[in-house]
Design an enzyme around this catalytic site. Structure first.
Site, mmCIF file in Angstrom:
data_model
loop_
_atom_site.group_PDB
_atom_site.id
_atom_site.type_symbol
_atom_site.label_atom_id
_atom_site.label_comp_id
_atom_site.label_asym_id
_atom_site.label_seq_id
_atom_site.Cartn_x
_atom_site.Cartn_y
_atom_site.Cartn_z
ATOM 1 N N ASP A 60 0.838 -1.201 0.000
ATOM 2 C CA ASP A 60 0.000 0.000 0.000
ATOM 3 C C ASP A 60 0.875 1.254 0.000
ATOM 4 O O ASP A 60 1.510 1.571 0.997
ATOM 5 C CB ASP A 60 -0.900 0.011 1.246
ATOM 6 C CG ASP A 60 -1.853 1.194 1.232
ATOM 7 O OD1 ASP A 60 -2.963 1.035 0.687
ATOM 8 O OD2 ASP A 60 -1.489 2.278 1.734
ATOM 9 N N LYS A 92 -2.493 5.801 -4.454
ATOM 10 C CA LYS A 92 -3.564 6.777 -4.182
ATOM 11 C C LYS A 92 -3.289 8.092 -4.897
ATOM 12 O O LYS A 92 -2.122 8.477 -5.058
ATOM 13 C CB LYS A 92 -3.687 7.045 -2.674
ATOM 14 C CG LYS A 92 -3.616 5.785 -1.818
ATOM 15 C CD LYS A 92 -3.852 6.048 -0.341
ATOM 16 C CE LYS A 92 -3.547 4.801 0.481
ATOM 17 N NZ LYS A 92 -2.148 4.585 0.800
ATOM 18 N N TYR A 147 3.278 9.681 -0.724
ATOM 19 C CA TYR A 147 4.350 9.118 0.112
ATOM 20 C C TYR A 147 5.720 9.302 -0.556
ATOM 21 O O TYR A 147 6.742 9.019 0.053
ATOM 22 C CB TYR A 147 4.124 7.620 0.391
ATOM 23 C CG TYR A 147 2.822 7.279 1.078
ATOM 24 C CD1 TYR A 147 2.005 8.254 1.632
ATOM 25 C CD2 TYR A 147 2.392 5.956 1.160
ATOM 26 C CE1 TYR A 147 0.802 7.927 2.245
ATOM 27 C CE2 TYR A 147 1.194 5.620 1.777
ATOM 28 C CZ TYR A 147 0.399 6.616 2.316
ATOM 29 O OH TYR A 147 -0.791 6.282 2.908
ATOM 30 N N HIS A 207 -7.400 9.659 -2.193
ATOM 31 C CA HIS A 207 -6.751 9.618 -0.876
ATOM 32 C C HIS A 207 -7.592 10.267 0.225
ATOM 33 O O HIS A 207 -7.681 9.742 1.338
ATOM 34 C CB HIS A 207 -5.381 10.299 -0.984
ATOM 35 C CG HIS A 207 -4.367 9.819 0.003
ATOM 36 N ND1 HIS A 207 -3.033 9.719 -0.270
ATOM 37 C CD2 HIS A 207 -4.500 9.415 1.288
ATOM 38 C CE1 HIS A 207 -2.395 9.266 0.793
ATOM 39 N NE2 HIS A 207 -3.257 9.084 1.758
HETATM 40 P P1 NDP Z 1 0.635 1.694 11.929
HETATM 41 O O1 NDP Z 1 -0.537 1.584 12.816
HETATM 42 O O2 NDP Z 1 0.880 0.662 10.898
HETATM 43 O O3 NDP Z 1 1.903 1.836 12.877
HETATM 44 C C1 NDP Z 1 3.200 2.020 12.369
HETATM 45 C C2 NDP Z 1 4.096 2.352 13.578
HETATM 46 O O4 NDP Z 1 4.070 1.277 14.521
HETATM 47 C C3 NDP Z 1 5.521 2.552 13.196
HETATM 48 O O5 NDP Z 1 6.053 3.539 14.078
HETATM 49 C C4 NDP Z 1 6.178 1.206 13.469
HETATM 50 O O6 NDP Z 1 7.514 1.384 13.832
HETATM 51 C C5 NDP Z 1 5.359 0.703 14.641
HETATM 52 N N1 NDP Z 1 5.154 -0.753 14.610
HETATM 53 C C6 NDP Z 1 4.807 -1.518 13.556
HETATM 54 N N2 NDP Z 1 4.677 -2.808 13.897
HETATM 55 C C7 NDP Z 1 4.938 -2.861 15.226
HETATM 56 C C8 NDP Z 1 4.990 -3.923 16.155
HETATM 57 N N3 NDP Z 1 4.701 -5.178 15.781
HETATM 58 N N4 NDP Z 1 5.308 -3.622 17.440
HETATM 59 C C9 NDP Z 1 5.586 -2.347 17.816
HETATM 60 N N5 NDP Z 1 5.553 -1.312 16.978
HETATM 61 C C10 NDP Z 1 5.241 -1.559 15.693
HETATM 62 O O7 NDP Z 1 0.567 3.169 11.300
HETATM 63 P P2 NDP Z 1 0.658 3.849 9.873
HETATM 64 O O8 NDP Z 1 0.124 5.216 10.070
HETATM 65 O O9 NDP Z 1 1.993 3.695 9.260
HETATM 66 O O10 NDP Z 1 -0.400 3.066 8.988
HETATM 67 C C11 NDP Z 1 -0.093 1.927 8.204
HETATM 68 C C12 NDP Z 1 -0.300 2.200 6.741
HETATM 69 O O11 NDP Z 1 -1.599 2.712 6.505
HETATM 70 C C13 NDP Z 1 0.607 3.294 6.185
HETATM 71 O O12 NDP Z 1 1.925 2.869 5.976
HETATM 72 C C14 NDP Z 1 -0.131 3.643 4.927
HETATM 73 O O13 NDP Z 1 0.109 2.685 3.922
HETATM 74 C C15 NDP Z 1 -1.580 3.599 5.395
HETATM 75 N N6 NDP Z 1 -2.072 4.917 5.812
HETATM 76 C C16 NDP Z 1 -3.042 5.491 5.031
HETATM 77 C C17 NDP Z 1 -3.536 6.729 5.324
HETATM 78 C C18 NDP Z 1 -4.582 7.320 4.456
HETATM 79 O O14 NDP Z 1 -4.900 8.508 4.613
HETATM 80 N N7 NDP Z 1 -5.157 6.565 3.549
HETATM 81 C C19 NDP Z 1 -3.074 7.494 6.504
HETATM 82 C C20 NDP Z 1 -2.092 6.775 7.296
HETATM 83 C C21 NDP Z 1 -1.636 5.539 6.955
HETATM 84 P P3 NDP Z 1 8.783 0.948 12.922
HETATM 85 O O15 NDP Z 1 8.457 1.263 11.490
HETATM 86 O O16 NDP Z 1 9.879 1.810 13.462
HETATM 87 O O17 NDP Z 1 9.000 -0.508 13.156
#
Ligand code: NDP
Length: 283
Positions: A50, A80, A55, A113
């Site tokens: 995704d 998106k 991004y 988006h």
């Molecule tokens: P997430 O809820 O996926 O959380 C990501 C964060 O959690 C990062 O800081 C990561 O750290 C940490 N993390 C991931 N896995 C673990 C784990 N198993 N244990 C502890 N910490 C963990 O948030 P996102 O906002 O990134 O959302 C995911 C995806 O959703 C995005 O990448 C994007 O593709 C989409 N998205 C879409 C949006 C929209 O408007 N359509 C808006 C926001 C997100 P680290 O990377 O350092 O491991």
């Protein structure tokens, strides 16, 4: 390395296209490390990626897809449209840029988006998405951050029902009303920020269930989403988390555990409010 792709269920979208229920999100994955990160994700079994024009890492996703050399039909790729590119002609142009950056002939899922209601261009934009679908440039079209009133306008004024609505959902922010309206329209729910950007993982209900079951807090929360039928797209740049976040088939939450997590709702939105968000997403 273990490959889990055969244990990730597919969800069938309203046009018959199948999407792996667990995908890999790349929001905030730096441009220069996106290729390596996505390759690592594909290596451990993710088959659904995704990304978004906003991004600024579509080219890295495309480079990873090319490097791993899997048959194209084994990967599901979502991107998106940037808010600043809404409008009929500009959406078509922006799609071409995304497709080129990804190095793909066909994008599996293309999303609007954000609705950006203050600009009132999302209905016109959706017409361009319908053309992309009719032309075979995309396999499915959908929306993101659409509230029930925005979905209603698309349903009333356009022809194709969105295949998905990608919205913020995690234990402390569940949007039950909006999700019910999405589902009632036959639209699949994709949970973004499914871990609450990590913030929900320290919750004591989540950590207790994880300890009881010998799994990680992330696995508990992602399993909670899967059992509710939502598609999830967790993001991580950390190898052991990338691996754990797709390894969800080995346990099942009880109805009591699900109810305990359901009870964590506290209105804790981590992203922007879709009723108001109006950023262009240009740098
Ligand atoms: P997430 O809820 O996926 O959380 C990501 C964060 O959690 C990062 O800081 C990561 O750290 C940490 N993390 C991931 N896995 C673990 C784990 N198993 N244990 C502890 N910490 C963990 O948030 P996102 O906002 O990134 O959302 C995911 C995806 O959703 C995005 O990448 C994007 O593709 C989409 N998205 C879409 C949006 C929209 O408007 N359509 C808006 C926001 C997100 P680290 O990377 O350092 O491991």
């Amino acid at each position: 390395m273990t490959v889990h792709s055969d244990t990730v269920p597919n969800i069938t979208l309203n046009n018959g296209v199948q999407i792996p229920q667990v995908g890999f999100g790349v929001f905030q994955v730096p441009e220069d490390s996106t290729q390596a990160t996505v390759e690592a994700a594909i290596e451990v079994g993710y088959r659904h990626i995704d990304t978004a024009a906003a991004y600024y890492n579509e080219a890295g996703v495309g480079a990873a897809i090319k490097a791993v050399g899997l048959p194209r039909e084994e990967l599901f790729v979502t991107t998106k449209l940037r808010n600043g590119d809404q409008g009929y002609d500009s959406a078509l142009r922006a799609f071409d840029d995304s497709r080129r950056a990804l190095g793909l002939d066909v994008v599996d899922l293309y999303l609007v988006h954000w609705p950006v209601p203050s600009k009132d261009l999302y209905v016109e934009t959706w017409r361009a998405f319908e053309k992309l679908l009719a032309d075979g440039a995309v396999r499915a079209i959908g929306v993101s951050n659409f509230l029930p009133e925005h979905l209603r306008r698309l349903l009333d004024e356009t022809d194709v029902v969105p295949a998905v609505n990608q919205v913020e959902v995690h234990p402390t922010f569940q949007q039950r009303g909006a999700l019910a309206a999405t589902r009632e329209a036959g639209i699949a729910v994709e949970a973004y920020s499914p871990l609450g950007r990590g913030a929900d993982l320290g919750n004591e209900v989540v950590t207790r269930i994880a300890e009881d079951r010998g799994v990680t807090p992330g696995q508990v929360v992602l399993r909670w989403h899967l059992q509710a039928g939502r598609i999830v797209i967790p993001k991580s740049v950390t190898p052991e988390r990338i691996r754990a976040n797709i390894d969800l088939a080995g346990f099942e939450l009880t109805a009591e555990e699900v109810a305990e997590i359901d009870a964590l709702e506290s209105g804790n939105r981590t992203g922007a409010d879709p009723a108001k968000a109006a950023f262009s997403q240009y740098r």
